[in-house]
Design an enzyme around this catalytic site. Structure first.
Site, short mmCIF file in Angstrom:
data_model
loop_
_atom_site.label_atom_id
_atom_site.label_comp_id
_atom_site.label_asym_id
_atom_site.label_seq_id
_atom_site.Cartn_x
_atom_site.Cartn_y
_atom_site.Cartn_z
N ASP A 140 -25.77 2.00 -41.34
CA ASP A 140 -24.60 1.73 -42.17
C ASP A 140 -25.08 1.04 -43.45
OD1 ASP A 140 -25.09 -0.88 -41.59
OD2 ASP A 140 -23.33 -1.17 -40.33
N GLY A 156 -21.52 -2.87 -45.75
CA GLY A 156 -20.19 -3.25 -46.25
C GLY A 156 -19.31 -3.87 -45.18
N PHE A 157 -19.31 -3.27 -44.01
CA PHE A 157 -18.43 -3.76 -42.96
C PHE A 157 -18.83 -5.15 -42.48
CE2 PHE A 157 -17.29 -4.28 -38.46
CZ PHE A 157 -15.91 -4.15 -38.56
N ASP A 210 -19.49 0.38 -49.33
CA ASP A 210 -18.05 0.43 -49.55
C ASP A 210 -17.48 -0.98 -49.41
OD1 ASP A 210 -18.60 0.20 -46.87
OD2 ASP A 210 -16.98 1.51 -46.21
N GLN A 246 -12.00 5.53 -47.83
CA GLN A 246 -11.22 4.31 -47.60
C GLN A 246 -9.76 4.59 -47.94
OE1 GLN A 246 -11.99 1.65 -46.04
NE2 GLN A 246 -14.25 1.59 -46.01
N GLY A 248 -13.10 1.72 -42.52
CA GLY A 248 -11.99 0.80 -42.65
C GLY A 248 -10.95 0.93 -41.55
N ASP A 254 -19.64 5.66 -33.62
CA ASP A 254 -20.50 4.56 -33.17
C ASP A 254 -19.57 3.45 -32.74
OD1 ASP A 254 -19.85 3.66 -36.07
OD2 ASP A 254 -20.76 1.90 -35.15
#
Lengths: 391, 391
Positions: free
Chosen positions: A105, A108-109, A159, A204, A231, A281
């Site tokens: 990834d 961002g998350f 993101d 998003q 998101g 995932d």
């Protein structure tokens, strides 16, 4: 961008990233992803190897569950041990001894969910490490650089993730920023990524369907190798998540893989495949396994529950994985109650194996044109629940 | 008592417990133990499976390190999940999915080291569980009953363990009580144990050689299947421990196995084999592995140390075990620093494999009549230490 020239594989044959749609059944799709480190059959579940390890499990055990690809977390790896260190040690595949495909990834998350302080600007996000309080910076360009240093077969654009619920204005602003960051990620990827590797864009737009569609259309125009729906799984009800998936997936190009990030329960995945998703995932099989929960054909079992104390039966005598067939529920209960590490190891293994079995069975059902029946049967199995113990 | 009639094995052939001394080299001995669940080559190291699990490792991984027998703890298993429960689930072998031989201790040592309150009388010891504060009773007869319920191939008599240093009076009293408990254990074993299984007596006497010899002679007269030296590795210096072993081992019958309980480091074991010991158990390879330490041919390494941060070398490129050959020291360092469960799993595996390699190599050296040279070479290897990293 998807048409970069081929990388050379170990066999000396050029090998592009590619996705082949093998067949569809309703909106459900069966396909094949080819990466520089091997093939991934879709629908696919990617075990999460946060800090360069699927928690508690050797790569042999992970592969033994049927996993063909694992996920690494840019946020964790950039903080410790650092992408330059991993690159100097031969890249993430060599570092963690996982020879198969890896998706990373973009960070961002986790910047949203883990870091203690973040300051977001058009240029980048600056955040405080949850490990030692040091300040770090992540831009679209740096996220691509990190993922290239790691050697990810599939990289993700940076993101901005929001927690839901959020206002429409906030969602629109974050989606637009994510689009601009997608564009910058794409340019950075073209200029420095190794050929044959892939970059996915991330849709998003929160729970706002028009924003989701706007995001999907704009990203499609940028021609990524694949598309994620990000998101979600951030606190919204399942029906909201599935509605977004249902509306967004058809707006993405059919000839590219679709990845629903951070999802989810077996039921979430079954419903998302029914709506056209190819990749998943989630930490749930390993995290819940560490907390005594087993996922099975009969639904989820809490092994800490006293009803398992004297139960000599395995979790599932018909499982494809020996860990689910071999150990009694009484033994697993004992390990969980005694807080023994082996309980976490065995239940993580059992859960990853069940997730992979679900993927295998969904692929077979799609191939046979009976996904709708399979879906109903599988849900009925979960709802019927466990067979009561004899005596 | 050692001449009980044979049990039936899986193949239908009767199989006694037996010990064959294959050859000696000085005081060092190579032998073979046969049990109802299989053969054990000596010198042997028994990984500790305290609560019906070698911490963090599946039985397949434990067997993959070369272990032929594991140890279970009566104290832990009597408290949780209870011996009657394990018996109802088919015994300890089935419960923990370990098909090979199992030795169980009698609980005496843990009653001393773990329970919060103990009241000792001629009849029994009453103690408070460290888990829930409940009161429990352990007598020589109950210890035998518990070990029979577990189905241990080799059971141990109940003894009284003291911490060292202790007064000669205390040591003598505990040794004499242990002898009377040995006698009661032997009678209880004969009346209820399954045929073909074995009971070992335990020599006590602290660091007092005359008391040790008195204990050894009295136990020998009781004709146990094997003899342990207990009450060591409880805080005394290594030289004291080795002195007791050196004086006590020759007082035990040559045709029976000799087990040094709770020992020890690789160096302890090398020196004890040089003094005639055949069997060992110790939590050190697994416990120290969980704390970031690796045992190798080059001595012990602390993987938490910053000098491993960027070291691409495996722990030992010439190890017989893939875990020691495969993962870089930098990766293991990362796992230890990140407190990742896989670090504990891999280092426990590496350490158990090294302990087994040491046993294998000692057996080969004894067979070749070069144990003295092997001992010097091995110590030199540990003292020479690790090869510095290049660059």
């Amino acid at each position: 961008m998807a048409g970069t020239s081929p990388a050379m594989t170990k066999t000396g044959m050029p090998e592009h990233f590619s996705f082949s749609l093998i067949n569809s059944d309703g909106a459900a799709r069966r396909g094949d992803i080819v990466t520089p480190h091997g093939r991934v059959q879709t629908p696919a579940f990617m075990p999460v190897g946060t800090a360069a390890t699927v928690k508690g499990l050797t790569p042999e055990v992970v592969a033994g569950t049927g996993a063909e690809i694992v996920l690494g977390n840019t946020y964790h790896l950039m903080l410790r041990p650092g992408p330059e260190r991993i690159a100097a040690l031969g890249g993430l595949h060599a570092f963690m001894n996982w020879p198969g495909p890896i998706l990373t990834d973009s960070g961002g998350f986790q910047v949203m969910s883990l870091s203690e302080l973040r300051k977001l600007s058009e240029q980048h996000v600056v955040f405080r490490s949850h490990l030692d309080g040091a300040m770090h910076e992540l831009s679209p360009e740096r996220a691509i650089e990190i993922q290239a240093l790691l050697g990810a077969d599939i990289a993700m654009q940076l993101d901005e993730c929001l927690r839901l619920p959020a206002s429409r204005d906030d969602i629109a602003r974050a989606m637009q920023l994510s689009l601009r960051w997608g564009e910058r990620s794409s340019r950075a990827f073209e200029s420095r990524a190794k050929e044959g590797y892939a970059l996915f864009g991330i849709v998003q737009g929160g729970d706002d369907i028009p924003l989701r569609l706007e995001s999907a259309r704009a990203l499609t125009a940028m021609d990524f190798h694949g598309y994620a729906i990000g998101g979600l799984a951030v606190g919204e009800p399942q029906q909201v998540m599935l509605k977004v998936v249902e509306e967004t997936a058809p707006a993405l190009p059919a000839e590219r893989p679709r990845y629903l990030m951070g999802v989810g329960t077996p039921h979430d995945m079954l419903e998302a495949v029914a709506r056209g998703i190819d990749m998943f995932d989630c930490v749930m099989p390993t995290r819940n396994g560490r907390h005594g929960m087993a996922f099975t054909r009969f639904g989820a079992l809490n092994l800490a529950n006293a009803r398992h104390t004297a139960d000599p039966r395995p979790l599932d005598a018909e499982s494809s994985h020996p860990a689910a067939r071999t150990y009694s529920r009484a033994y697993l209960h004992h390990l969980v109650k005694a807080n023994e590490m082996l309980g976490a190891v065995l239940l993580s293994t059992v859960n990853l194996a069940y997730y992979q079995t679900l993927m295998t069975d969904m692929r077979a059902a799609i191939a046979a044109g009976r996904f709708a029946e399979f879906r109903l049967e599988t849900i009925a199995g979960w709802e019927r629940g466990d067979i009561p113990a004899l005596g």
